[in-house]
Structures are given as structure tokens and as C-alpha cells.
Design a protein around this motif. Structure first.
Motif, PDB file in Angstrom:
ATOM      1  N   ASN A 107       0.820  -1.207   0.000  1.00 43.78           N
ATOM      2  CA  ASN A 107       0.000   0.000   0.000  1.00 43.78           C
ATOM      3  C   ASN A 107       0.852   1.253   0.000  1.00 43.78           C
ATOM      4  N   VAL A 108       0.231   2.364  -0.298  1.00 41.31           N
ATOM      5  CA  VAL A 108       0.801   3.697  -0.114  1.00 41.31           C
ATOM      6  C   VAL A 108      -0.262   4.509   0.593  1.00 41.31           C
ATOM      7  N   ASP A 109       0.049   4.951   1.792  1.00 46.43           N
ATOM      8  CA  ASP A 109      -0.914   5.689   2.614  1.00 46.43           C
ATOM      9  C   ASP A 109      -2.193   4.886   2.858  1.00 46.43           C
ATOM     10  N   GLY A 110      -2.029   3.585   3.000  1.00 51.32           N
ATOM     11  CA  GLY A 110      -3.153   2.740   3.390  1.00 51.32           C
ATOM     12  C   GLY A 110      -3.955   2.125   2.274  1.00 51.32           C
ATOM     13  N   LYS A 111      -3.705   2.531   1.024  1.00 48.70           N
ATOM     14  CA  LYS A 111      -4.470   1.973  -0.096  1.00 48.70           C
ATOM     15  C   LYS A 111      -3.546   1.736  -1.287  1.00 48.70           C
ATOM     16  N   GLY A 112      -4.129   1.245  -2.371  1.00 54.35           N
ATOM     17  CA  GLY A 112      -3.350   1.047  -3.580  1.00 54.35           C
ATOM     18  C   GLY A 112      -2.849  -0.370  -3.738  1.00 54.35           C
ATOM     19  N   GLU A 113      -1.897  -0.520  -4.628  1.00 51.77           N
ATOM     20  CA  GLU A 113      -1.379  -1.832  -4.983  1.00 51.77           C
ATOM     21  C   GLU A 113       0.080  -1.717  -5.368  1.00 51.77           C
ATOM     22  N   LEU A 114       0.612  -2.771  -5.961  1.00 50.93           N
ATOM     23  CA  LEU A 114       2.024  -2.779  -6.321  1.00 50.93           C
ATOM     24  C   LEU A 114       2.393  -1.585  -7.183  1.00 50.93           C
ATOM     25  N   GLU A 115       1.596  -1.317  -8.209  1.00 54.26           N
ATOM     26  CA  GLU A 115       1.930  -0.216  -9.115  1.00 54.26           C
ATOM     27  C   GLU A 115       1.931   1.134  -8.402  1.00 54.26           C
ATOM     28  N   THR A 116       1.056   1.295  -7.417  1.00 61.79           N
ATOM     29  CA  THR A 116       1.034   2.530  -6.629  1.00 61.79           C
ATOM     30  C   THR A 116       2.347   2.671  -5.867  1.00 61.79           C
ATOM     31  N   LEU A 117       2.822   1.568  -5.322  1.00 59.89           N
ATOM     32  CA  LEU A 117       4.082   1.563  -4.593  1.00 59.89           C
ATOM     33  C   LEU A 117       5.255   1.828  -5.532  1.00 59.89           C
ATOM     34  N   LEU A 118       5.235   1.208  -6.698  1.00 58.27           N
ATOM     35  CA  LEU A 118       6.317   1.410  -7.659  1.00 58.27           C
ATOM     36  C   LEU A 118       6.417   2.871  -8.086  1.00 58.27           C
ATOM     37  N   LYS A 119       5.288   3.520  -8.286  1.00 59.56           N
ATOM     38  CA  LYS A 119       5.306   4.943  -8.636  1.00 59.56           C
ATOM     39  C   LYS A 119       5.991   5.759  -7.557  1.00 59.56           C
ATOM     40  N   ALA A 120       5.771   5.367  -6.303  1.00 62.88           N
ATOM     41  CA  ALA A 120       6.325   6.116  -5.174  1.00 62.88           C
ATOM     42  C   ALA A 120       7.829   5.934  -5.026  1.00 62.88           C
ATOM     43  N   ILE A 121       8.366   4.838  -5.577  1.00 63.21           N
ATOM     44  CA  ILE A 121       9.796   4.572  -5.397  1.00 63.21           C
ATOM     45  C   ILE A 121      10.582   4.648  -6.704  1.00 63.21           C
ATOM     46  N   LYS A 122       9.986   5.149  -7.767  1.00 58.20           N
ATOM     47  CA  LYS A 122      10.700   5.222  -9.042  1.00 58.20           C
ATOM     48  C   LYS A 122      11.874   6.194  -8.889  1.00 58.20           C
ATOM     49  N   SER A 123      12.970   5.889  -9.583  1.00 62.28           N
ATOM     50  CA  SER A 123      14.189   6.670  -9.400  1.00 62.28           C
ATOM     51  C   SER A 123      14.665   7.382 -10.664  1.00 62.28           C
ATOM     52  N   LYS A 124      13.984   7.186 -11.774  1.00 64.60           N
ATOM     53  CA  LYS A 124      14.361   7.831 -13.026  1.00 64.60           C
ATOM     54  C   LYS A 124      13.348   8.913 -13.399  1.00 64.60           C
ATOM     55  N   GLN A 125      13.782   9.819 -14.273  1.00 56.67           N
ATOM     56  CA  GLN A 125      12.854  10.816 -14.785  1.00 56.67           C
ATOM     57  C   GLN A 125      11.753  10.110 -15.565  1.00 56.67           C
ATOM     58  N   SER A 126      10.542  10.647 -15.491  1.00 60.23           N
ATOM     59  CA  SER A 126       9.404   9.965 -16.120  1.00 60.23           C
ATOM     60  C   SER A 126       8.541  10.926 -16.935  1.00 60.23           C
ATOM     61  N   PRO A 127       9.138  11.669 -17.877  1.00 64.13           N
ATOM     62  CA  PRO A 127       8.349  12.643 -18.650  1.00 64.13           C
ATOM     63  C   PRO A 127       7.220  12.035 -19.453  1.00 64.13           C
ATOM     64  N   MET A 128       7.452  10.858 -20.022  1.00 60.41           N
ATOM     65  CA  MET A 128       6.408  10.229 -20.833  1.00 60.41           C
ATOM     66  C   MET A 128       5.249   9.780 -19.950  1.00 60.41           C
ATOM     67  N   ASP A 191      15.688   1.553  -1.472  1.00 63.60           N
ATOM     68  CA  ASP A 191      15.998   2.017  -0.116  1.00 63.60           C
ATOM     69  C   ASP A 191      15.054   3.127   0.343  1.00 63.60           C
ATOM     70  N   LYS A 192      13.993   3.321  -0.395  1.00 67.42           N
ATOM     71  CA  LYS A 192      12.991   4.320  -0.021  1.00 67.42           C
ATOM     72  C   LYS A 192      12.298   3.928   1.281  1.00 67.42           C
ATOM     73  N   PRO A 193      11.898   4.903   2.088  1.00 68.90           N
ATOM     74  CA  PRO A 193      11.213   4.585   3.351  1.00 68.90           C
ATOM     75  C   PRO A 193       9.917   3.822   3.165  1.00 68.90           C
ATOM     76  N   GLU A 194       9.297   3.941   2.000  1.00 65.20           N
ATOM     77  CA  GLU A 194       8.050   3.214   1.744  1.00 65.20           C
ATOM     78  C   GLU A 194       8.245   1.699   1.801  1.00 65.20           C
ATOM     79  N   LEU A 195       9.492   1.235   1.737  1.00 68.56           N
ATOM     80  CA  LEU A 195       9.766  -0.198   1.700  1.00 68.56           C
ATOM     81  C   LEU A 195      10.295  -0.759   3.014  1.00 68.56           C
ATOM     82  N   VAL A 196      10.458   0.091   4.008  1.00 65.19           N
ATOM     83  CA  VAL A 196      11.049  -0.346   5.274  1.00 65.19           C
ATOM     84  C   VAL A 196      10.255  -1.498   5.897  1.00 65.19           C
ATOM     85  N   GLU A 197       8.950  -1.354   6.016  1.00 66.42           N
ATOM     86  CA  GLU A 197       8.127  -2.383   6.654  1.00 66.42           C
ATOM     87  C   GLU A 197       8.096  -3.667   5.839  1.00 66.42           C
ATOM     88  N   LEU A 198       8.046  -3.537   4.530  1.00 66.34           N
ATOM     89  CA  LEU A 198       8.027  -4.718   3.671  1.00 66.34           C
ATOM     90  C   LEU A 198       9.337  -5.488   3.797  1.00 66.34           C
TER      91      LEU A 198
END
Length: 208
Positions: A107-128, A191-198
Motif C-alpha cells: 500500500n501507499v498511505d493505506g491503499k493502492g497496490e504494487l503499481e502505486t508503490l512502484l510509482k512512489a519509489i521510481k528513481s528515473k525521470q518519467s516525462p512520458m 531504499d525508499k522509506p516506503e519499503l522499510v516495513e516490507l
């Protein structure tokens, strides 16, 4: 001693495998990290009871001591999804099962799914991928709704294929820009904080 990790989809599997490799979990030789290599992909919570029933004999036969379950929070939220899974466990295995079950809800902030989490931890520019926000505004102006879940999945697909894949690799997108291939690239900050618990969940699951 043996462990089993149940994940919800192939994409969850690819990500969790990458994360396990990243944290380099160390455990006793009779309970190694590689014992958490039996991934069961589910189509959703609707199949859980059936999956657990088939798993029951496998647990006894293989002497599985610990079972970890990773599912998405979706819109139900962490608590509701956890309770749903626990009810299925109790129904099939009983409340006094010798096997230890542990549940983690992506989750991210209590809801969402894997893709929501991936968006939160992406490390590259994402203009497209980011330009999809304008597309979303256009749809909204036309009173056309898109579920957040579907939007996040599309965002990740665009990020993988157009923001993180070279033009050369895009010619073999099915192989080189797929979710499986992309997760192995350094395009996420593990190493994002969103992954600490996981990561702690995986560490605990892999320990004796």
C-alpha cells in the motif's frame, strides 16, 4: 524448516524477488533465503480459499513452518484486506494451526497496490509517464472516469517502455521492456522509506 511466500500476481513476484536480492537476507542454513522460492500467483482474494485448500496438504508434506502472504490493499485498505485473508486462513487451517502465517498488504498511505508503490519509489525521470496526468484531465473534462488502479498500471507500463527502455530495446519491448525485465533494472529506489516495513516482513519471514 521451510518457508513459503504467496503473492498475488506475477508482477508481485518479480518485485519481491528483486527486493529479496537487494536486502540480501541471511538466515540459518536449515532455513535459507532460497527456501522462500515457491511463489504462488493468485488471481485475487476470491481464489484464496481454493488456494489454501490445495496448500494444506503441501504444507504437511513439505514441512512448511512459515507462510507469508503478500496482497494489494486496493481500495479496501490494509485492515480490511488483512481481515479478509485471516478469515480464509482460519476457515481452512483453523485458528490453532501449527504453521505460522504472516500477512503483508502492499500500500501507499493505506491503499493502492504494487503499481502505486512502484510509482512512489521510481528513481528515473518519467516525462512520458507523467504526461498521462494531462490525459487524465482531458478524460475528466469529458466526464470519463478511469479507476486509479487502472491508471497506475498504465503509468508503470509507460514508464517501463518509454521512459526506461532505449529505442533499440523498444523494438523487443515484449522481452526487454516487460515488467519482469524492467524490475531488474536500476529504475527503482529500493531504499525508499516506503519499503522499510516490507523489507522487515521479508526478513522476519526468512529467519528461523
Amino acid at each position: 524448516m521451510s518457508n513459503l511466500l504467496i503473492v498475488e500476481s506475477d508482477n508481485d513476484k518479480y518485485f519481491i524477488e528483486a527486493l529479496i536480492g537487494h536486502i540480501n537476507v541471511k538466515i540459518e542454513i536449515d532455513s535459507p533465503v532460497c527456501s522462500i522460492d515457491e511463489y504462488e500467483c493468485l488471481g485475487g482474494t476470491g481464489q484464496l480459499e481454493k488456494k489454501f485448500k490445495s496448500l494444506k496438504s503441501q504444507i504437511a508434506k513439505k514441512g512448511i513452518d512459515k507462510v507469508g502472504i503478500i496482497f494489494d490493499a486496493d481500495n479496501e485498505g490494509v485492515e480490511a484486506k488483512t481481515q479478509l485473508i485471516q478469515k480464509k486462513i482460519d476457515l481452512v487451517f483453523g485458528e490453532d494451526s501449527d504453521t505460522e502465517f504472516s500477512i503483508y498488504i502492499l500500500n501507499v498511505d493505506g491503499k493502492g497496490e504494487l503499481e502505486t508503490l512502484l510509482k512512489a519509489i521510481k528513481s528515473k525521470q518519467s516525462p512520458m509517464a507523467d504526461c498521462l496526468e494531462t490525459w487524465l484531465e482531458c478524460l475528466s473534462a469529458k466526464d470519463i472516469g478511469v479507476k486509479q488502479k487502472d491508471f497506475d498500471k498504465l503509468w508503470i507500463q509507460i514508464y517501463h517502455r518509454y521512459d526506461c527502455c532505449s529505442k533499440k530495446d523498444q523494438k523487443q519491448a515484449g522481452r526487454k521492456c516487460s515488467n519482469e525485465a524492467s524490475i531488474k533494472k536500476p529504475i527503482y529506489d529500493l531504499d525508499k522509506p516506503e519499503l522499510v516495513e516490507l523489507k522487515q516482513f521479508l526478513t522476519d519471514l526468512s529467519s528461523s
